[in-house]
Design a protein around this motif. Structure first.
Motif: not given
Length: 243
Positions: A165-187
């Motif tokens: 999940r940390m890998i997902d959070r690192m890539h949250s800059w690139y989200t195309d599904q804002d409601a499902l996968f919002p930007f995470d500040p850890i990125a």
């Protein structure tokens, strides 16, 4: 096995050192750049104390070395130039006290209880106290596949699933599904996650600005963040490869 560690093992004393053989190559690859520098190092887990003189020899006399363990008997294993503190690796108050006293840390190595909930708690409480350019290593992550340690294959409570999940959070800059996968500040802080056999390494490097695409042609260089702003992206090769 790297030269330092293979040589060191022949000089060990009565303090028991227990490590999987393939860990030493990982240590060499990830930690060599910190040798001979005035860094602050924290290891979670002392056990019989065998790693205390090993890390002192590896990092050198300029390093500040701190070790924590839940067993009060480990305090007696302290050697000159090192500190052994007694407390629970999953206790936020204890970890905050350690960070205030000895941090920020350039390297944090979790070789503690190996219980998944403890690994996650330590990571979440200590990550803010990891210095810029620092590394956080969690070893013996194979316990994520052992139910007795709070793990089990694809168990969401395991540290390995947390790392995924940390890998997902690192890539949250690139989200195309804002409601499902919002930007995470850890990125903004998580530079990379590197997974070895039983070791996960997280590196901290602060990004003051979002990722940028570089275009270069005829010596002219331009930058753009447009790819982060649009939605409904599709491959430029769609329909050209049979899909």
């Amino acid at each position: 096995m790297a030269d330092f560690f293979s040589d060191y093992l022949k000089t060990t004393d009565e303090r028991l050192l227990s490590k999987w053989a393939h860990y030493f190559d990982v240590y060499t690859r990830e930690l060599t750049r910190f040798r001979g520098r005035p860094i602050s190092f924290l290891e979670i887990g002392v056990f019989r104390g065998g790693s205390i003189p090993m890390w002192k020899g590896f990092f050198g006399d300029q390093a500040r070395l701190t070790f924590i363990d839940i067993d009060p008997a480990c305090k007696a294993l302290e050697i000159p130039g090192t500190s052994v503190e007694i407390g629970n690796q999953a206790d936020p108050a204890f970890l905050a006290d350690i960070a205030a006293k000895h941090g920020p840390f350039d390297v944090i190595l979790d070789d503690g209880s190996h219980v998944c909930a403890h690994q996650i708690a330590s990571y979440e409480n200590l990550w803010p106290h990891l210095a810029e350019g620092g590394l956080y290593l969690v070893e013996d992550c194979h316990t994520s596949y052992w139910p007795g340690f709070g793990g089990g294959y694809r168990n969401e409570a395991s540290f390995i699933e947390y790392a995924k999940r940390m890998i997902d959070r690192m890539h949250s800059w690139y989200t195309d599904q804002d409601a499902l996968f919002p930007f995470d500040p850890i990125a903004k802080e998580l530079h990379s996650i590197r997974c070895y056999d039983s070791i996960v390494v997280a590196e901290k490097r602060t990004k003051t600005m979002p990722p940028t695409t570089i275009y270069a042609q005829n010596g002219k260089v331009t930058r753009s963040r447009r790819a982060l702003e649009i939605r409904g992206r599709k491959s430029a090769f769609a329909g050209k490869d049979g899909t």
